[in-house]
Design an enzyme around this catalytic site. Structure first.
Site, mmCIF file in Angstrom:
data_model
loop_
_atom_site.group_PDB
_atom_site.id
_atom_site.type_symbol
_atom_site.label_atom_id
_atom_site.label_comp_id
_atom_site.label_asym_id
_atom_site.label_seq_id
_atom_site.Cartn_x
_atom_site.Cartn_y
_atom_site.Cartn_z
ATOM 1 N N CYS A 163 -12.561 -28.097 9.351
ATOM 2 C CA CYS A 163 -11.352 -27.399 8.894
ATOM 3 C C CYS A 163 -10.182 -28.377 8.775
ATOM 4 C CB CYS A 163 -10.996 -26.281 9.870
ATOM 5 S SG CYS A 163 -9.516 -25.347 9.422
ATOM 6 N N ASP B 72 -7.823 -7.379 1.381
ATOM 7 C CA ASP B 72 -6.789 -7.546 2.410
ATOM 8 C C ASP B 72 -7.331 -7.052 3.734
ATOM 9 O OD1 ASP B 72 -5.158 -4.914 3.560
ATOM 10 O OD2 ASP B 72 -6.306 -4.503 1.740
ATOM 11 N N ASP C 30 0.850 -1.187 0.000
ATOM 12 C CA ASP C 30 0.000 0.000 0.000
ATOM 13 C C ASP C 30 0.887 1.239 0.000
ATOM 14 O OD1 ASP C 30 0.943 0.255 2.578
ATOM 15 O OD2 ASP C 30 -0.919 -0.342 3.536
ATOM 16 N N CYS D 7 -6.238 -27.433 13.433
ATOM 17 C CA CYS D 7 -7.404 -28.291 13.673
ATOM 18 C C CYS D 7 -7.065 -29.773 13.522
ATOM 19 C CB CYS D 7 -8.540 -27.898 12.730
ATOM 20 S SG CYS D 7 -9.279 -26.292 13.145
ATOM 21 N N CYS E 119 -6.899 -27.322 8.538
ATOM 22 C CA CYS E 119 -5.641 -26.622 8.805
ATOM 23 C C CYS E 119 -4.774 -27.405 9.787
ATOM 24 C CB CYS E 119 -5.907 -25.212 9.339
ATOM 25 S SG CYS E 119 -6.382 -25.127 11.082
ATOM 26 N N HIS F 149 -4.778 -20.874 11.920
ATOM 27 C CA HIS F 149 -6.147 -21.324 11.630
ATOM 28 C C HIS F 149 -6.952 -20.245 10.919
ATOM 29 C CE1 HIS F 149 -10.220 -22.848 12.111
ATOM 30 N NE2 HIS F 149 -10.512 -21.636 12.565
#
Length: 372
Positions: free
Chosen positions: A305, A267, A93, A310, A307, A336
Site C-alpha cells: 500500500c 458507497d 441520499d 503505510c 497510502c 488507510h
C-alpha cells in the site's frame, strides 16, 4: 441535463463497464467508490486528505443535515460544497433509508413519513416533495428520490406495495425537482429479493426517465449469494447509457462482484467505521490492530500500500495509538481504509481497460482470503 454518462469500454472478459460521469463539479471515472460524509464531513478526514487519495466524489446524508444544522442554513452558506470546502462532486441520499431504519419512531403514510428525531425526539415529517426541497437547498450534484427500503426478510405483498409506493413517490420527486440543469435526480429500483418485483420496479422507475438509476434494498441482511443473484438479474434491466448505482455496499468482494455485474457507483460507511474501531483492510485480508500479535510488528499495515499511513507508520505504533485512545490512530486507519478501496477501484478500472477483470478478481481473492 446536469450530468452525462459516457460509456468508454466494456470488458471483454467480464462485461464490466468503464465510463465517465460528467457533473457540474467535475468528471468522475467509473466504476467508483464514494466515501460517505454523513454530516458534511467524511469522519476524521479533511478535504485535502481525501483529494490526496483521489476521492472523486463523496456522499452526504439528507436526513442528518436536515436535522442538524438544517438545510436552510447550508443554503445560506452558499450550498454544501462551499459549506464543507469541497469543490468536487457530491451525492446526497434522500434520507429514506435513515427514516425507515428508525422502526417504531416512524409512521409511513401515502403522503410521506412522520418520524421522531433520534437526536431529541422532536416530531418531523418528510414527503417526496420535502426530500427534494432539502436536497435542492444542499445543492448536491446528484440527488436521490425518496423511497422506501423494504427490510429483509419481508413478505411478497409488503414488498409489492412498498415498491409501488416508491414509484408514486419517485414521480412526485421528479415533479418537485426544479433545478434540473445543475442537479441530477436518480430513481431507485426496489423489489426486495423477488425477481418479478425487481422487474416491475425497474420498468416503472425507468419509465419515469431519470438521468441515472440506483439499485436499493440490497445489502440489508440477506446472504451474499442472494444479493449477487438479484443484482445479476436487475442490472441488465437498466439503461446502458445511464449510470448505475448500488447503494450501501463497500466491502472489497462486493465492489468487485458488483462491477462484474454492471454497477458503476458504490458507497458505504464500512471503511471509515471499521477504521475508527481498529480494523484495517489490507491486500492480505483484515488486520485487527489491537491484537497483541502486533505489539512488536514494525512493518506497515500493508507492504503493497502506498497510502500516507503505510508510508510512515508501523503496526506497532498504530496499536499503541489505539491502546492509548489517541485520536491519531483512528485518523490513520480511516485514511488507510479509504485509500485502500479507492486504489482498489483504480485497479479495477485498469483491469477493465485491459480486459482482465476476472483474472484480477481471482488474484485479489486469493491474496485477501476470499473463496470464489
Amino acid at each position: 441535463m446536469a450530468i452525462r454518462y459516457e460509456l468508454i469500454k466494456t470488458c471483454k472478459q467480464s462485461g464490466a463497464r468503464l465510463g465517465r460521469l460528467h457533473t457540474p463539479h467535475g468528471v468522475i471515472e467509473t466504476p467508483i467508490f464514494m466515501p460517505v460524509g454523513t454530516q458534511a464531513t467524511v469522519k476524521a478526514m479533511t478535504p485535502e486528505e481525501l483529494k490526496d487519495m483521489n476521492a472523486q466524489i463523496i456522499l452526504s446524508n439528507t436526513y442528518h443535515l436536515y436535522l442538524r444544522p438544517g438545510h436552510k442554513l447550508i443554503e445560506k452558506a452558499g450550498g454544501l460544497h462551499k459549506f464543507m470546502n469541497w469543490d468536487r462532486p457530491i451525492l446526497t441520499d434522500s434520507g429514506g433509508f435513515q427514516v425507515f431504519s428508525l422502526g417504531p419512531l416512524r409512521k409511513i403514510r401515502e403522503e410521506g413519513v412522520e418520524f421522531r428525531s433520534h437526536l431529541d425526539g422532536s416530531k418531523h415529517f418528510i414527503s417526496p416533495e420535502i426530500a427534494v426541497e432539502i436536497q435542492n437547498s444542499l445543492g448536491s450534484d446528484i440527488m436521490m428520490a425518496f423511497d422506501e427500503c423494504a427490510p429483509y426478510p419481508a413478505d411478497y405483498d409488503y414488498v409489492k406495495n412498498s415498491l409501488e409506493r416508491t414509484t408514486r413517490w419517485a414521480k412526485r420527486c421528479k415533479d418537485a425537482h426544479k433545478n434540473t440543469d445543475q442537479q441530477a435526480l436518480f430513481g431507485i429500483i426496489q423489489g426486495g429479493m423477488y425477481k418479478d418485483l425487481r422487474k416491475q420496479s425497474a420498468e416503472e422507475i425507468i419509465g419515469l426517465d431519470f438521468p441515472g438509476y440506483s439499485v436499493g434494498g440490497l445489502s440489508v441482511g440477506e446472504p451474499k449469494d442472494i444479493m449477487y443473484d438479484v443484482l445479476e438479474y436487475t442490472t441488465p434491466l437498466m439503461p446502458k447509457d445511464k449510470p448505475r448505482y448500488l447503494m450501501g455496499v463497500g466491502s472489497p468482494d462486493d465492489l468487485i462482484e458488483g462491477v462484474i455485474r454492471g454497477i458503476d457507483m458504490f458507497d458505504c460507511v464500512l471503511p471509515s467505521r471499521i477504521g475508527r474501531n481498529g480494523t484495517a483492510m489490507t491486500s492480505r485480508g483484515k488486520v485487527v490492530i489491537k491484537n497483541a500479535s502486533h505489539t512488536e510488528s514494525f512493518e506497515p499495515l500493508d507492504t503493497e500500500c502506498g497510502c500516507y499511513t503505510c508510508k510512515n507508520y508501523s503496526k506497532a505504533y498504530l496499536r499503541h495509538l489505539f491502546k492509548a485512545n489517541e485520536i491519531l490512530g483512528l485518523r490513520l486507519l480511516t485514511n488507510h481504509n479509504l485509500h485502500f478501496l479507492l486504489n482498489l477501484m483504480e485497479e479495477v478500472r485498469q483491469a477493465i481497460r485491459e480486459d482482465r477483470l476476472l483474472d484480477y478478481r481471482k488474484d485479489f481473492f486469493e491474496k485477501y482470503g476470499y473463496n470464489l
